[in-house]
Design a protein around this motif. Sequence first.
Motif, PDB file in Angstrom:
ATOM      1  N   GLN A 129       0.819  -1.211   0.000  1.00 46.56           N
ATOM      2  CA  GLN A 129       0.000   0.000   0.000  1.00 46.56           C
ATOM      3  C   GLN A 129       0.852   1.260   0.000  1.00 46.56           C
ATOM      4  OE1 GLN A 129      -3.169  -0.107  -0.703  1.00 46.56           O
ATOM      5  NE2 GLN A 129      -2.916  -2.343  -0.743  1.00 46.56           N
ATOM      6  N   THR A 130       1.991   1.213   0.679  1.00 47.29           N
ATOM      7  CA  THR A 130       2.901   2.359   0.679  1.00 47.29           C
ATOM      8  C   THR A 130       3.431   2.605  -0.726  1.00 47.29           C
ATOM      9  OG1 THR A 130       3.570   1.926   2.954  1.00 47.29           O
ATOM     10  CG2 THR A 130       5.044   3.294   1.636  1.00 47.29           C
ATOM     11  N   LEU A 131       3.879   1.536  -1.396  1.00 48.93           N
ATOM     12  CA  LEU A 131       4.398   1.678  -2.752  1.00 48.93           C
ATOM     13  C   LEU A 131       3.316   2.168  -3.702  1.00 48.93           C
ATOM     14  CD1 LEU A 131       6.511   1.331  -4.940  1.00 48.93           C
ATOM     15  CD2 LEU A 131       5.976  -1.119  -5.005  1.00 48.93           C
ATOM     16  N   LEU A 132       2.127   1.580  -3.629  1.00 47.73           N
ATOM     17  CA  LEU A 132       1.036   2.018  -4.504  1.00 47.73           C
ATOM     18  C   LEU A 132       0.658   3.471  -4.230  1.00 47.73           C
ATOM     19  CD1 LEU A 132      -1.319  -1.092  -4.636  1.00 47.73           C
ATOM     20  CD2 LEU A 132       0.023  -0.112  -6.511  1.00 47.73           C
ATOM     21  N   GLY A 133       0.746   3.884  -2.969  1.00 47.01           N
ATOM     22  CA  GLY A 133       0.451   5.278  -2.646  1.00 47.01           C
ATOM     23  C   GLY A 133       1.409   6.232  -3.333  1.00 47.01           C
ATOM     24  N   HIS A 134       2.697   5.883  -3.351  1.00 49.88           N
ATOM     25  CA  HIS A 134       3.673   6.717  -4.051  1.00 49.88           C
ATOM     26  C   HIS A 134       3.405   6.726  -5.553  1.00 49.88           C
ATOM     27  CE1 HIS A 134       6.167   7.778  -0.685  1.00 49.88           C
ATOM     28  NE2 HIS A 134       6.402   6.510  -0.364  1.00 49.88           N
ATOM     29  N   LEU A 135       3.085   5.569  -6.103  1.00 49.80           N
ATOM     30  CA  LEU A 135       2.818   5.501  -7.539  1.00 49.80           C
ATOM     31  C   LEU A 135       1.557   6.289  -7.909  1.00 49.80           C
ATOM     32  CD1 LEU A 135       3.692   1.761  -8.246  1.00 49.80           C
ATOM     33  CD2 LEU A 135       5.024   3.783  -8.878  1.00 49.80           C
ATOM     34  N   GLU A 136       0.551   6.248  -7.046  1.00 51.06           N
ATOM     35  CA  GLU A 136      -0.662   7.029  -7.313  1.00 51.06           C
ATOM     36  C   GLU A 136      -0.366   8.526  -7.264  1.00 51.06           C
ATOM     37  OE1 GLU A 136      -3.231   5.405  -4.377  1.00 51.06           O
ATOM     38  OE2 GLU A 136      -3.608   3.553  -5.528  1.00 51.06           O
ATOM     39  N   ARG A 137       0.509   8.930  -6.337  1.00 54.09           N
ATOM     40  CA  ARG A 137       0.940  10.336  -6.289  1.00 54.09           C
ATOM     41  C   ARG A 137       1.615  10.738  -7.588  1.00 54.09           C
ATOM     42  NH1 ARG A 137       5.984  11.800  -5.467  1.00 54.09           N
ATOM     43  NH2 ARG A 137       6.579   9.852  -4.410  1.00 54.09           N
ATOM     44  N   LEU A 138       2.488   9.868  -8.102  1.00 56.26           N
ATOM     45  CA  LEU A 138       3.172  10.171  -9.352  1.00 56.26           C
ATOM     46  C   LEU A 138       2.196  10.180 -10.525  1.00 56.26           C
ATOM     47  CD1 LEU A 138       6.399   8.030  -8.803  1.00 56.26           C
ATOM     48  CD2 LEU A 138       6.226  10.534  -8.751  1.00 56.26           C
ATOM     49  N   ARG A 139       1.229   9.271 -10.505  1.00 58.32           N
ATOM     50  CA  ARG A 139       0.218   9.272 -11.577  1.00 58.32           C
ATOM     51  C   ARG A 139      -0.599  10.556 -11.542  1.00 58.32           C
ATOM     52  NH1 ARG A 139      -3.766   4.249 -11.706  1.00 58.32           N
ATOM     53  NH2 ARG A 139      -4.380   5.181  -9.704  1.00 58.32           N
ATOM     54  N   ASP A 140      -0.976  11.008 -10.347  1.00 60.26           N
ATOM     55  CA  ASP A 140      -1.749  12.242 -10.222  1.00 60.26           C
ATOM     56  C   ASP A 140      -0.976  13.446 -10.744  1.00 60.26           C
ATOM     57  OD1 ASP A 140      -3.793  10.781  -9.094  1.00 60.26           O
ATOM     58  OD2 ASP A 140      -3.316  11.353  -7.022  1.00 60.26           O
ATOM     59  N   SER A 141       0.354  13.402 -10.629  1.00 62.30           N
ATOM     60  CA  SER A 141       1.181  14.517 -11.103  1.00 62.30           C
ATOM     61  C   SER A 141       1.490  14.404 -12.595  1.00 62.30           C
ATOM     62  CB  SER A 141       2.493  14.569 -10.321  1.00 62.30           C
ATOM     63  OG  SER A 141       3.346  13.489 -10.682  1.00 62.30           O
ATOM     64  N   GLY A 142       1.075  13.303 -13.220  1.00 59.93           N
ATOM     65  CA  GLY A 142       1.298  13.123 -14.652  1.00 59.93           C
ATOM     66  C   GLY A 142       2.611  12.480 -15.017  1.00 59.93           C
ATOM     67  N   SER A 143       3.350  11.965 -14.029  1.00 58.49           N
ATOM     68  CA  SER A 143       4.663  11.395 -14.334  1.00 58.49           C
ATOM     69  C   SER A 143       4.710   9.871 -14.243  1.00 58.49           C
ATOM     70  CB  SER A 143       5.730  11.998 -13.414  1.00 58.49           C
ATOM     71  OG  SER A 143       5.420  11.779 -12.057  1.00 58.49           O
ATOM     72  N   ALA A 144       3.571   9.234 -14.008  1.00 57.11           N
ATOM     73  CA  ALA A 144       3.498   7.776 -14.036  1.00 57.11           C
ATOM     74  C   ALA A 144       2.190   7.364 -14.688  1.00 57.11           C
ATOM     75  CB  ALA A 144       3.588   7.196 -12.629  1.00 57.11           C
ATOM     76  N   THR A 145       2.240   6.251 -15.406  1.00 57.48           N
ATOM     77  CA  THR A 145       1.045   5.719 -16.059  1.00 57.48           C
ATOM     78  C   THR A 145       0.917   4.242 -15.719  1.00 57.48           C
ATOM     79  OG1 THR A 145       1.314   7.266 -17.907  1.00 57.48           O
ATOM     80  CG2 THR A 145      -0.137   5.375 -18.260  1.00 57.48           C
ATOM     81  N   PHE A 146      -0.226   3.863 -15.151  1.00 60.26           N
ATOM     82  CA  PHE A 146      -0.508   2.462 -14.877  1.00 60.26           C
ATOM     83  C   PHE A 146      -1.992   2.298 -14.593  1.00 60.26           C
ATOM     84  CE2 PHE A 146       0.323   4.412 -10.803  1.00 60.26           C
ATOM     85  CZ  PHE A 146      -0.529   3.791  -9.895  1.00 60.26           C
ATOM     86  N   GLU A 147      -2.472   1.055 -14.731  1.00 60.82           N
ATOM     87  CA  GLU A 147      -3.864   0.732 -14.449  1.00 60.82           C
ATOM     88  C   GLU A 147      -3.886  -0.446 -13.488  1.00 60.82           C
ATOM     89  OE1 GLU A 147      -6.606   2.217 -15.350  1.00 60.82           O
ATOM     90  OE2 GLU A 147      -5.672   3.727 -16.634  1.00 60.82           O
ATOM     91  N   GLY A 148      -4.495  -0.251 -12.312  1.00 62.66           N
ATOM     92  CA  GLY A 148      -4.517  -1.324 -11.328  1.00 62.66           C
ATOM     93  C   GLY A 148      -3.097  -1.662 -10.915  1.00 62.66           C
ATOM     94  N   ASP A 149      -2.702  -2.925 -11.126  1.00 59.23           N
ATOM     95  CA  ASP A 149      -1.325  -3.313 -10.823  1.00 59.23           C
ATOM     96  C   ASP A 149      -0.547  -3.628 -12.098  1.00 59.23           C
ATOM     97  OD1 ASP A 149      -2.504  -5.664 -11.584  1.00 59.23           O
ATOM     98  OD2 ASP A 149      -1.955  -6.800  -9.790  1.00 59.23           O
ATOM     99  N   ARG A 150      -0.986  -3.035 -13.226  1.00 59.05           N
ATOM    100  CA  ARG A 150      -0.323  -3.267 -14.510  1.00 59.05           C
ATOM    101  C   ARG A 150       0.286  -1.969 -15.027  1.00 59.05           C
ATOM    102  NH1 ARG A 150       0.549  -8.311 -16.315  1.00 59.05           N
ATOM    103  NH2 ARG A 150      -0.179  -7.958 -18.451  1.00 59.05           N
ATOM    104  N   PHE A 151       1.503  -2.067 -15.566  1.00 57.09           N
ATOM    105  CA  PHE A 151       2.162  -0.921 -16.185  1.00 57.09           C
ATOM    106  C   PHE A 151       2.765  -1.375 -17.511  1.00 57.09           C
ATOM    107  CE2 PHE A 151       5.674  -3.153 -14.431  1.00 57.09           C
ATOM    108  CZ  PHE A 151       6.852  -2.665 -14.968  1.00 57.09           C
TER     109      PHE A 151
END
Length: 263
Positions: free
Chosen positions: A221-243
Amino acid sequence: MTGSLWSARPTCGDYEFRGSTLRIEVTDPEEVLFPTDCGLSLLGALQTDTTFELANKTVLDVGAGSGVYTVALLAAGAAHVTALDVNTASAAATRANVLRNGLDADRLTCVTSDLAEYAPTGRFDLVVTNPPHLPHDPSYTTAEGLEVALVAGRDGRSLYDVVVARADDLVAPGGTLLVAHSSLADVGRTTRELGNRGYTARTLEVYEMDIPLLAYAEHKQTLLGHLERLRDSGSATFEGDRFTVHAVAFQRPATTGEPEETR
């Protein structure tokens, strides 16, 4: 390319690359990361795109790890490969895998160094890399080889940024920077920054795969939280647990106003 489905236990495996059956082994997967599907995707792209010439090239393998790229490139006829990794255990693992596959160790140089401090004696025809791409968190980041290979700063871009900053120091005029680029680490930013310096980008393949959450089950959950933060900022793209992983070739212009020099 069959290496994404390893035929043996997770410390060794066989893969096919351009007519050769090759074997990679690691003694301790906590010390040197066994090749992941993310890294293997780049070899899969080169297996499919046989027009990408490898024979007689001078190559820099950035973040060589177990030597999976180094072995494949030497087997495909590269003139010389310099295997660079900050992990002190990488050199021994890479050399052992080169010898294990009956390849000429005289065409190999292993260097233990941070890329930012690496001082090459010349530029390379081809620079190949699969940078770490997960965001840092003190709860799951350690100094072990596994973490060095997977975690890269607050936005997962630490090595990508150094590769981009040093591209002109490493890639010969007319040469290529070949990257297994994670969608978790802002593919567009890398493309823009290199494009601003005259590099042209060609995507060889795009692969979809799982975010490596099993390695971080306790901190998922900690890792996904960081990835969601990056997605919200436009610097990461993924769906669910797939990239996705993009195998991208960035070619430097042949004419730069500088003398051509390769290692």
